[in-house]
Design a protein around this motif. Structure first.
Motif, PDB file in Angstrom:
ATOM      1  N   MET A 114      37.565  67.156  43.006  1.00 15.50           N
ATOM      2  CA  MET A 114      38.801  67.032  42.654  1.00 15.50           C
ATOM      3  C   MET A 114      39.176  68.576  42.131  1.00 15.50           C
ATOM      4  SD  MET A 114      38.311  63.856  40.589  1.00 15.50           S
ATOM      5  CE  MET A 114      39.185  64.690  38.967  1.00 15.50           C
TER       6      MET A 114
ATOM      7  N   THR B   3      38.546  64.095  51.177  1.00 18.34           N
ATOM      8  CA  THR B   3      38.536  62.745  51.008  1.00 18.34           C
ATOM      9  C   THR B   3      36.671  62.228  51.315  1.00 18.34           C
ATOM     10  OG1 THR B   3      40.520  61.696  50.836  1.00 18.34           O
ATOM     11  CG2 THR B   3      38.884  59.943  50.566  1.00 18.34           C
TER      12      THR B   3
ATOM     13  N   THR C   6      34.196  64.355  49.595  1.00 22.30           N
ATOM     14  CA  THR C   6      34.210  64.001  48.322  1.00 22.30           C
ATOM     15  C   THR C   6      33.673  62.912  48.019  1.00 22.30           C
ATOM     16  OG1 THR C   6      36.231  65.731  47.700  1.00 22.30           O
ATOM     17  CG2 THR C   6      36.301  63.646  46.306  1.00 22.30           C
TER      18      THR C   6
ATOM     19  N   TYR D 216      40.386  60.678  41.253  1.00 23.05           N
ATOM     20  CA  TYR D 216      40.428  61.558  43.097  1.00 23.05           C
ATOM     21  C   TYR D 216      42.512  61.465  42.993  1.00 23.05           C
ATOM     22  CZ  TYR D 216      40.737  63.782  47.605  1.00 23.05           C
ATOM     23  OH  TYR D 216      40.626  64.167  48.596  1.00 23.05           O
TER      24      TYR D 216
END
Length: 524
Positions: A286, A394, A397, A413
Motif C-alpha cells: 500500500m 501487484t 502485495t 490497493y
C-alpha cells in the motif's frame, strides 16, 4: 457470508453459461477493451491541453490542475463500491450506465466555459468512469477459461496502458489542429461503439436487491478524501492555515478520517477490513503503490508546463516527446510477465525504483536548453521503472494475502494509488508555485546597480537595468530561472521519495509457491 461482505469485495467472477457462443468472445472482448481504453485515455489526454484550457477558462497555473485531480479523486472514491452496484443492479446495467454517463460527462467537459464547469464535469467523468475498469475486467475473467485468463489479463493490462501512451500524442494533435475541446469529444465515437457492443453481446448477471454497503464507512472515507484534496489545492492560494476556509477543510478531513477509522476498527462488515493490514506484504505494498502514484502522474503533470511554457514546444511536439514514457512501461510490463516466478520480485522492485530515481535525478539537471533526445530517453527510463514496479508490486502485495480478503484488498490497493496520484499532483503544483515566488525574491536580491554583472548588462539597451523595457526583460529572465529551479526542486523531491522507499523492499516476504497464485484476480 453476508451480502454486505460480498458486495464490499468487488465484482466476483461468475460462471458464464455454456450456451454463450464462443464466437462472441471476440466481440465482447473488443467492446469492454474499448471502454477501458476510453477511461484510461482520459487520465492523460488532457495533460498537454492544460495550457490551452487554462487560457480559455481564465485559471491560474495551480487552479488548472483541478482538471486532473478532480477526475482522479472522483475515480478513487467510486472504484470500491462498483462491486456493490453490480451485485445490486446487475453488471451489464451498471456498465452501460457508466459508459453512457462517461460519454455525456465528456461532451459537457468539451462545452465547458469556465473553470468550475469543467472541474464539475470532470468530477462527473470520474464518478462514471470508476467502474469501467473493474467491471470490464470481471467480464473478461468470466468469458475465458482459467487456462486462457493469463492471455486475457495481458491484453487487459496493455489496454490499461494504451491510454497513457496515446493520450499525450492524440491530445496534442487534437489541440493543435482542431481545439482542446476535442480531447473530450473524441470519447463520443469510442463510447458509442463500446455501448452498442455491450448491449448486443454482454449477458446480464443476477441482481441481488438484498446486497448492502457500509454507507457510513464509504461516506466518511469519501468526505475525508474530498476534503483533503480541497485542503491541498486551496491551501497554497489562501496561505494555508491563515485562511478560515482551509482550516474548515482540514478540520472536516481530520474528523472524517477519525470517524472512518473508529468505525472500521469497531464495526462489523465494515467498508475496509482491518485484518487486511495484518498481512505485512499488503501493508508495505500500500505504501509502495502510493509512492508510485505520486511519482508517475505528478511528474507527468509537471512535464506539460515545462515543455510548453519554459521550452516553447508546440503542443504536438510536447505530446510526442512524452509518449515514450508509456512505451517504456508497456515493454517492461511484457518483460515482467516472463520474469515473474523466475526472478525474486523484490529484486525487480529495486530495479524499478532505481530506474525511477535515476530518471528523476537526470531531470534535476535539465534546463530549457535540454535536447529532445534526452527528454525522450529519460521518459522511456522512467516509464520502464513503472513497468518494473507495477506487475511485481501487484504480485508481491497479494502473494501472502488470503483469497477471502483479496477482493477487498484490490479495491483498497487501487484507492491508494489514486489518492497518491491526486495528492502528488496537488503537492508538486503547490510547491512549484511557492518555490517560484521564493526563488524569484532570492535571485532578485542580486539585481542591484552595485552588482558587476548588472553593469555589464547595462551596455545592452534591451537589458538596461534603468529603463522600463530593460527591467521588464530582466524580470522575465529572473522569473524563468526561478521557475527552472522550482521544477528541479520538485524532481529532486520525487527522486528522494523513490530512494527512501527502497528499504521497505526488505520487509516483503516471499510466498512458498508464488507461481500458483491467480494473478488475474488482482490485476486492475
Amino acid at each position: 457470508m453476508s451480502a454486505s461482505a460480498t458486495a464490499a469485495r468487488g465484482p466476483a467472477p461468475i460462471a458464464i453459461p455454456a450456451f454463450v457462443p464462443v464466437a462472441n468472445r471476440g466481440a465482447i472482448t473488443a467492446c469492454v477493451i474499448l471502454a477501458v481504453i476510453m477511461q484510461a485515455l482520459d487520465t492523460t489526454i488532457a495533460n498537454v491541453a492544460l495550457p490551452h484550457i487554462q487560457g480559455d477558462v481564465a485559471a491560474s497555473a495551480d487552479q488548472i490542475n483541478w482538471v486532473l485531480t478532480s477526475y482522479i479523486v472522483a475515480a478513487a472514491i467510486m472504484t470500491p463500491p462498483s462491486g456493490f452496484l453490480a451485485a445490486r443492479f446487475g453488471r451489464k446495467r451498471v456498465l452501460l450506465a457508466a459508459i453512457i454517463g462517461f460519454v455525456i460527462a465528456s461532451m459537457l467537459c468539451g462545452m465547458a466555459q469556465s473553470l468550475p464547469q469543467i472541474v464539475g464535469f470532470r468530477l462527473m467523468q470520474g464518478f462514471f468512469g470508476a467502474s469501467l475498469v473493474p467491471l470490464s475486467q470481471s467480464i473478461l475473467l468470466d468469458i475465458y477459461a482459467p487456462e486462457e485468463r493469463g492471455s486475457a489479463m495481458a491484453l487487459f493490462g496493455v489496454s490499461v496502458m494504451v491510454g497513457p501512451v496515446l493520450g499525450p500524442v492524440i491530445g496534442g494533435w487534437l489541440t493543435d489542429n482542431i481545439s482542446w475541446r476535442w480531447v473530450f469529444y473524441i470519447n463520443l465515437p469510442i463510447g458509442l461503439a463500446a455501448m452498442l457492443g455491450v448491449m448486443a453481446f454482454v449477458t446480464e448477471t443476477k441482481s441481488n436487491m438484498l446486497a448492502k454497503l457500509d454507507w457510513l464507512g464509504f461516506g466518511m472515507l469519501s468526505i475525508a478524501i474530498a476534503s483533503l484534496q480541497m485542503f491541498l489545492d486551496r491551501g497554497e492560494q489562501l496561505d494555508w492555515f491563515s485562511s478560515g476556509e482551509v482550516q474548515i477543510e482540514a478540520l472536516i478531513a481530520a474528523c472524517s478520517f477519525y470517524i472512518f477509522f473508529v468505525h472500521t476498527f469497531t464495526g462489523e462488515n465494515t467498508f475496509v477490513k482491518p485484518r487486511l493490514f495484518l498481512d505485512r506484504n499488503f501493508s508495505v505494498g500500500m505504501i509502495f503503490i502510493f509512492i508510485v502514484g505520486v511519482t508517475y502522474l505528478a511528474s507527468m503533470s509537471l512535464m506539460t508546463p515545462y515543455l510548453q511554457t519554459l521550452m516553447g514546444y508546440p503542443v504536438v511536439t510536447a505530446g510526442l516527446v512524452m509518449g515514450p514514457r508509456g512505451v517504456g512501461t508497456m515493454v517492461c510490463m511484457f518483460l515482467m510477465g516472463r520474469l515473474i516466478g523466475k526472478v525474486d520480485t523484490r529484486i525487480l522492485l529495486l530495479i524499478g525504483l532505481g530506474l525511477t530515481a535515476w530518471a528523476m535525478y537526470d531531470m534535476t539537471a535539465w534546463t530549457p536548453d535540454v535536447s529532445q533526445t534526452r527528454i525522450v530517453v529519460t521518459g522511456f527510463v522512467q516509464g520502464s521503472g513503472l513497468g518494473f514496479l507495477f506487475v511485481p508490486l501487484t504480485t508481491v502485495t497479494f502473494e501472502t494475502l488470503s483469497a477471502s480478503l483479496r477482493g477487498d484488498g484490490t479495491g483498497l490497493y487501487n484507492l491508494s494509488r489514486n489518492i497518491g496520484s491526486s495528492v502528488g499532483i496537488s503537492v508538486v503544483s503547490a510547491l512549484l508555485t511557492e518555490n517560484t515566488q521564493v526563488n524569484h525574491a532570492n535571485i532578485a536580491a542580486y539585481v542591484t546597480p552595485f552588482n558587476p554583472a548588472m553593469r555589464e548588462m547595462a551596455s545592452s539597451h534591451a537589458m538596461h537595468p534603468f529603463s522600463a523595457s530593460g527591467l521588464t526583460s530582466i524580470d522575465g529572465m529572473v522569473t524563468q530561472q526561478a521557475t527552472v529551479i522550482s521544477f528541479i526542486d520538485d524532481f529532486k523531491l520525487m527522486m528522494i521519495m523513490s530512494l527512501a522507499v527502497m528499504p521497505l523492499v526488505f520487509l516483503l516476504r516471499k510466498a512458498q509457491q508464488p507461481q500458483k497464485m491467480d494473478h488475474s484476480a488482482v490485476m486492475e
